[in-house]
Design an enzyme around this catalytic site. Structure first.
Site, PDB file in Angstrom:
ATOM      1  N   LYS A  90      47.609 -78.961 -26.819  1.00  0.00           N
ATOM      2  CA  LYS A  90      47.153 -77.701 -27.359  1.00  0.00           C
ATOM      3  C   LYS A  90      48.112 -77.012 -28.332  1.00  0.00           C
ATOM      4  O   LYS A  90      49.491 -77.265 -28.281  1.00  0.00           O
ATOM      5  CB  LYS A  90      47.262 -76.915 -25.710  1.00  0.00           C
ATOM      6  CG  LYS A  90      46.979 -75.551 -25.871  1.00  0.00           C
ATOM      7  CD  LYS A  90      47.050 -74.720 -24.764  1.00  0.00           C
ATOM      8  CE  LYS A  90      46.461 -73.324 -24.709  1.00  0.00           C
ATOM      9  NZ  LYS A  90      47.068 -72.885 -25.959  1.00  0.00           N
ATOM     10  N   SER A 138      39.197 -67.078 -23.438  1.00  0.00           N
ATOM     11  CA  SER A 138      40.032 -65.933 -23.995  1.00  0.00           C
ATOM     12  C   SER A 138      41.158 -66.106 -23.399  1.00  0.00           C
ATOM     13  O   SER A 138      41.753 -65.835 -22.286  1.00  0.00           O
ATOM     14  CB  SER A 138      39.434 -64.727 -23.381  1.00  0.00           C
ATOM     15  OG  SER A 138      40.295 -63.568 -23.754  1.00  0.00           O
ATOM     16  N   ASN A 205      46.358 -74.594 -36.879  1.00  0.00           N
ATOM     17  CA  ASN A 205      45.230 -73.625 -36.542  1.00  0.00           C
ATOM     18  C   ASN A 205      45.311 -72.419 -37.467  1.00  0.00           C
ATOM     19  O   ASN A 205      46.107 -71.560 -37.265  1.00  0.00           O
ATOM     20  CB  ASN A 205      45.545 -73.169 -35.081  1.00  0.00           C
ATOM     21  CG  ASN A 205      44.301 -72.333 -34.670  1.00  0.00           C
ATOM     22  OD1 ASN A 205      43.513 -71.933 -35.347  1.00  0.00           O
ATOM     23  ND2 ASN A 205      44.493 -71.577 -33.444  1.00  0.00           N
ATOM     24  N   CYS A 208      43.066 -68.505 -36.368  1.00  0.00           N
ATOM     25  CA  CYS A 208      43.609 -67.631 -35.617  1.00  0.00           C
ATOM     26  C   CYS A 208      43.917 -66.163 -36.272  1.00  0.00           C
ATOM     27  O   CYS A 208      44.102 -66.177 -37.573  1.00  0.00           O
ATOM     28  CB  CYS A 208      45.013 -68.106 -35.047  1.00  0.00           C
ATOM     29  SG  CYS A 208      46.138 -68.201 -36.418  1.00  0.00           S
ATOM     30  N   LYS A 243      42.586 -76.466 -39.366  1.00  0.00           N
ATOM     31  CA  LYS A 243      41.559 -75.968 -38.485  1.00  0.00           C
ATOM     32  C   LYS A 243      41.074 -74.764 -38.987  1.00  0.00           C
ATOM     33  O   LYS A 243      41.868 -73.835 -38.831  1.00  0.00           O
ATOM     34  CB  LYS A 243      41.702 -76.162 -36.955  1.00  0.00           C
ATOM     35  CG  LYS A 243      40.831 -75.984 -36.135  1.00  0.00           C
ATOM     36  CD  LYS A 243      41.261 -76.081 -34.828  1.00  0.00           C
ATOM     37  CE  LYS A 243      40.191 -75.798 -33.562  1.00  0.00           C
ATOM     38  NZ  LYS A 243      40.696 -76.063 -32.347  1.00  0.00           N
ATOM     39  N   THR A 272      35.470 -71.759 -32.983  1.00  0.00           N
ATOM     40  CA  THR A 272      34.512 -71.425 -32.003  1.00  0.00           C
ATOM     41  C   THR A 272      33.726 -70.165 -33.137  1.00  0.00           C
ATOM     42  O   THR A 272      33.914 -70.097 -34.176  1.00  0.00           O
ATOM     43  CB  THR A 272      35.203 -70.432 -30.905  1.00  0.00           C
ATOM     44  OG1 THR A 272      35.898 -69.539 -31.497  1.00  0.00           O
ATOM     45  CG2 THR A 272      35.911 -71.260 -29.997  1.00  0.00           C
ATOM     46  N   GLY A 298      30.620 -74.836 -27.359  1.00  0.00           N
ATOM     47  CA  GLY A 298      29.719 -75.645 -26.465  1.00  0.00           C
ATOM     48  C   GLY A 298      28.118 -75.835 -27.307  1.00  0.00           C
ATOM     49  O   GLY A 298      28.297 -75.409 -28.648  1.00  0.00           O
ATOM     50  N   GLY A 330      29.599 -78.282 -30.030  1.00  0.00           N
ATOM     51  CA  GLY A 330      28.409 -78.585 -29.445  1.00  0.00           C
ATOM     52  C   GLY A 330      28.302 -79.961 -29.194  1.00  0.00           C
ATOM     53  O   GLY A 330      27.174 -80.553 -28.760  1.00  0.00           O
TER      54      GLY A 330
END
Length: 366
Positions: A90, A138, A205, A208, A243, A272, A298, A330
């Site tokens: 993470k 979240s 990342n 963000c 990312k 996302t 998803g 997904g």
């Protein structure tokens, strides 16, 4: 088929961190690679050896879990044991950073794809999870101090067996003073701290929030280039993945790829799709200021993930670049993985699908 998720949405982040993982991730069974998985573009042999190479590191399958669900070394070890050959620890920061209050993960009620229009209108959150599986999360990218996560990540790196690799994800943290130079330096500092753990591949990342000219750092093209350059100057030859989020504007997307595609070794998309998350009475679902919107992942965002990797592949060819493409969004079934591979990704990653199906990597390998 939905199994008990290895991250428990009914518990706080702290509860999951201390007590997790859950479900079949804790049954102690270790998946053994056997036979030859007939993946697209992989040579068939009779040997039971890793068949795929990722930045010089052999893996059995170009499949794994992106940054997010594997919140500490225990989760990483369980993922590796269940056959996920690319496990991303993470996202961490250079200092301690709090998590948003519970709840942090909820299901969403939605028919079909989460289009950008639907995201702006808002979707209904629910504590029920059903197929086709989509959720929202979240968290606020919480992090412990480096004194903790450096050792934990170092242990996680060593959990990888033959044919597996652990990726170290990180991001910079603005100090609230609007100093862009210090913000960029924080990215480089955190990258160095992650590299010191022995992580073979690093991921930054860029999807963000920042304090620049855009809501997401990857949309701030000038600052993004400076950040990526600063990181590469710090970590040298260690492979770097960036990312990013979904880009509507093709011109901006092309500029981004052109500016960083020669610096970073990989580009991962998407994170996302941000949407308003509402209760049945259309009030804000997540309590607290700044939490009206959160990222949906998803099945509902598969269209966006696939679209982005196809566009990314086209730009890679057009600009004569050679970075690797990591597809996310997904992937909840073995067929979803196949579709991504056919779209031209070098590796595919699943967060939501893996959380609710600890056997997804094994199903893909079959």
């Amino acid at each position: 088929m939905l199994h008990q998720p290895f991250y428990d949405p009914t518990k706080s982040y702290e509860g999951n961190f201390k007590e997790g993982p859950f479900g079949s991730f804790t049954d102690g069974k270790v998946f053994k690679n056997a036979g030859e998985p007939s993946f697209v573009r992989l040579r068939r042999t009779s040997e039971d050896k890793p068949k795929y190479e990722l930045f010089g590191h052999k893996v059995y399958a170009p499949f794994g879990i992106p940054a997010g669900p594997l919140i500490n070394g225990k989760f990483v070890k369980s993922a590796l044991d269940k056959g996920f050959d690319i496990a991303t620890y993470k996202t961490v920061r250079s200092g301690k950073y709090p998590c948003h209050p519970w709840p942090n993960v909820v299901g969403i009620k939605l028919q079909g794809d989460l289009t950008l229009e639907k995201a702006e209108e808002g979707v209904i959150g629910t504590d029920q999870y059903q197929e086709p599986l989509s959720i929202t999360n979240s968290f606020g990218v919480p992090s412990f101090e480096p004194d903790f996560w450096q050792k934990d990540l170092s242990d996680a790196v060593n959990y990888a067996k033959e044919g597996q690799v652990v990726v170290g994800s990180f991001q910079g943290t603005p100090k609230g003073d609007g100093n862009a130079e210090n913000y960029i330096k924080d990215f480089a500092l955190t990258a160095r701290l992650v590299k010191e753990t022995g992580a073979k591949i690093l991921e930054v990342n860029l999807s963000c929030p920042n304090e620049g000219t855009a809501h997401l750092l990857c949309f701030d093209l000038e600052r993004t280039q400076k950040v990526v350059e600063a990181i590469k100057n710090e970590i040298g030859n260690t492979p770097l993945i960036i990312k990013i989020a979904y880009f509507q504007d093709e011109e901006s997307f092309k500029k981004l790829v052109k500016s960083v595609g020669r610096i970073a070794e990989g580009i991962e998309t998407i994170n996302t799709i941000s949407a308003k998350i509402l209760k049945a009475d259309h009030s804000q679902y997540f309590p607290g200021e700044g939490r009206l919107k959160s990222g949906v992942c998803g099945s509902a965002i598969k269209w966006a993930g696939l679209e982005m990797v196809k566009r990314l592949r086209g730009l890679r060819d057009e600009l004569a670049l050679n970075f690797k493409i990591f597809g996310v969004g997904g992937i909840v079934t073995a067929n979803d993985f196949k579709v991504y591979m056919e779209a031209g990704v070098d590796a595919a990653l699943s967060a939501t699908g893996a959380m609710w199906n600890p056997y997804l990597a094994q199903e893909i390998k079959k």
